[in-house]
Every structure is written in structure tokens, then in C-alpha cells.
Motif scaffolding. Structure first.
Motif, PDB file in Angstrom:
ATOM      1  N   PRO A  32     -10.083 -10.349  -4.186  1.00 33.31           N
ATOM      2  CA  PRO A  32      -9.076  -9.535  -4.886  1.00 33.31           C
ATOM      3  C   PRO A  32      -9.254  -9.507  -6.403  1.00 33.31           C
ATOM      4  N   GLY A  87      -9.620  -3.452  -5.074  1.00 31.21           N
ATOM      5  CA  GLY A  87      -9.284  -3.310  -3.666  1.00 31.21           C
ATOM      6  C   GLY A  87     -10.477  -2.862  -2.842  1.00 31.21           C
ATOM      7  N   LYS A  88     -10.261  -2.716  -1.551  1.00 29.51           N
ATOM      8  CA  LYS A  88     -11.352  -2.383  -0.638  1.00 29.51           C
ATOM      9  C   LYS A  88     -11.198  -0.992  -0.042  1.00 29.51           C
ATOM     10  N   ALA A  91      -8.275   1.728   0.480  1.00 30.26           N
ATOM     11  CA  ALA A  91      -7.092   1.115  -0.131  1.00 30.26           C
ATOM     12  C   ALA A  91      -7.312   0.784  -1.603  1.00 30.26           C
ATOM     13  N   ALA A  92      -8.498   1.065  -2.105  1.00 28.95           N
ATOM     14  CA  ALA A  92      -8.809   0.740  -3.502  1.00 28.95           C
ATOM     15  C   ALA A  92      -7.970   1.572  -4.460  1.00 28.95           C
ATOM     16  N   LYS A  93      -7.562   0.946  -5.557  1.00 32.92           N
ATOM     17  CA  LYS A  93      -6.790   1.624  -6.590  1.00 32.92           C
ATOM     18  C   LYS A  93      -7.655   1.799  -7.837  1.00 32.92           C
ATOM     19  N   LEU A 118      -3.593  -8.239 -12.144  1.00 37.22           N
ATOM     20  CA  LEU A 118      -4.379  -8.578 -10.953  1.00 37.22           C
ATOM     21  C   LEU A 118      -4.637 -10.092 -10.954  1.00 37.22           C
TER      22      LEU A 118
END
Length: 250
Positions: A32, A87-88, A91-93, A118
Motif C-alpha cells: 500500500p 493501489g492495485k 482500484a488504483a487512485k 497514505l
């Protein structure tokens, strides 16, 4: 007869033979905090472009990466911006990032993002030794295989100066002379890093504490400058140089 309390004390003092025992758990904790670093250009055929890797430090708003990952000049006329991917997969931002400082000597850059912080990584203060096993996580091929972090591992195979003496006068460029006057130590790993790994954190498999920042471009122009076909050797910049930069931030 050995007392149970003595056995318990001895067991707490003995470290596991393999540092890989805790690696899966450490990776889950590290991921993360590992981000993609790139640019956004609304007029480009590929508006979003991942150029390397970074990781969260400080209060959770700062991102450490390699200086060479960030373009020297952004196309301001096209509103090109530095952005962070956290993110992955889907779902990444995406976060807009501000360039806080750049250090070309040690090839380190610090970016800053807005919004909620983060999870930041802890920077190690331990003395690194040759033969120790470490891991690094990043985006070796950018987003070609999707925005999913990849982990590699290897040992510190050598602790070596960034430059080696010139063999002849032709190699004594102004840049080389300056580097010879201000040498510093880098870590050599026996693990393969790819261009997108630039800026990846190198960390302890058990604790997740960061001991270095993956770098290859800077070293290829110095340590491996004489090689016409560079090897798969990977180099990393010791974390103390990043720590020094962070302490000078406003």
C-alpha cells in the motif's frame, strides 16, 4: 537439567535462519506504500504514462523516487503534470503531485500529494552488510502488465563506490572528475531490476524497514560506464541520502 525459563530466553535470542519466513506478510504491508510515478498529458495519445516507482515517506503526503524518473522539463503548454498511482489494478487512485525537491547527485526526488495521507514506510538506521537478503517492490515494466506491484529479492553482493578511477585521460570528463572528487557508496544486489523499478524501496524482508532506493541509470553512467553491454547487476542508493534530504524539507 535446563530450566524452561532459560530455554525461553535462548529461543528469543535466536533469529530464524531464513529471512524469507516473514516475507509474504511484509509484502502485504509494504504494497500500500509503493506507488507508480508518472505523468498526465491530456493531448497525448497515451495521457497517462507510468515512468517509475516511488514510495510513501514522512507524514504520508511525501513520495520518494529517483530524480531521473521525473522529466527534466514538463510540457507546460499541454498542461503535463506529475501524477501518482496508488493501489492495485482498477482500484488504483490517481493523485496530482507537486515536485518538492530534486537531487541530481544522489538521483533522489521528493514529491508531495494532497488529500488523505497514505501509509508511510519506515526508514532503517541499521548498518547494512554484504550477504544480507533484502527485497524490493515496484513496477518493473510500468503498466504494461497492469498496475500490480512486483517483488524481487537478492543479497547485498557488494558495497562499492559509485565510480571507479578513470583508465585514461579520455575518460576524465568534467562530470567524471566531479564524481571522483565526491564519491559515495552504493549497494550492489544480485537481483535483476528493470527500468520501471527505478525508485523502488529496498527493504528488510522481516521488518519492512527501507535500507535503499533502487537506481540503475545513474550508476550505468558512472560505475558501469565502461561496459558496452551492461550486466544485470542492480544498484541501490543507501537510504541515508534520502533521510538527509527529508530533514531539510520545510
Amino acid at each position: 537439567m535446563i530450566r524452561p525459563t532459560l530455554v525461553l530466553v535462548l529461543l528469543t535470542l535466536v533469529k530464524p535462519i531464513s529471512s524469507l519466513a516473514g516475507l509474504p506478510e511484509t509484502i502485504a504491508t509494504i504494497q500500500p506504500s509503493v506507488v507508480g510515478v508518472g505523468t498526465y498529458n491530456r493531448l497525448s495519445e497515451r495521457p497517462y504514462n507510468i515512468l517509475g516507482t516511488g514510495f510513501v515517506v514522512g507524514d504520508g503526503h511525501y513520495i520518494a523516487t529517483n530524480n531521473h524518473v521525473i522529466p527534466a522539463i514538463l510540457e507546460s503548454q499541454n498542461n503535463e503534470k506529475v501524477i501518482i498511482y496508488a493501489g492495485k489494478g482498477n482500484a488504483a487512485k490517481v493523485y496530482n503531485a507537486e515536485i518538492v525537491t530534486r537531487n541530481s547527485i544522489h538521483d533522489i526526488a521528493i514529491l508531495k500529494i494532497e488529500g488523505l495521507p497514505l501509509p508511510a514506510l519506515h526508514l532503517s538506521s541499521k548498518m547494512v552488510r554484504e550477504g544480507e537478503v533484502y527485497a524490493f517492490t515496484g513496477y518493473p515494466l510500468g503498466a504494461i502488465l497492469g498496475l500490480y506491484p512486483v517483488t524481487h529479492r537478492g543479497i547485498i553482493s557488494s558495497i562499492t563506490p559509485i565510480v571507479i578511477p578513470a583508465r585514461n585521460e579520455a575518460e576524465l570528463t568534467a562530470k567524471r572528475i566531479k564524481q571522483l572528487r565526491e564519491p559515495y557508496i552504493v549497494y550492489q544486489l544480485d537481483a535483476v531490476a528493470y527500468p520501471g523499478n527505478s525508485g523502488s524501496p529496498v527493504y528488510d524482508p522481516d521488518t519492512g524497514e527501507v535500507i535503499a532506493v533502487i537506481n540503475k541509470v545513474l550508476v550505468k553512467s558512472t560505475k558501469e560506464s565502461m561496459l558496452t553491454d551492461p550486466s544485470a547487476i542492480t544498484y541501490a542508493i543507501p537510504i541515508k541520502y534520502l533521510r538527509d534530504i527529508l530533514t531539510k524539507l520545510p
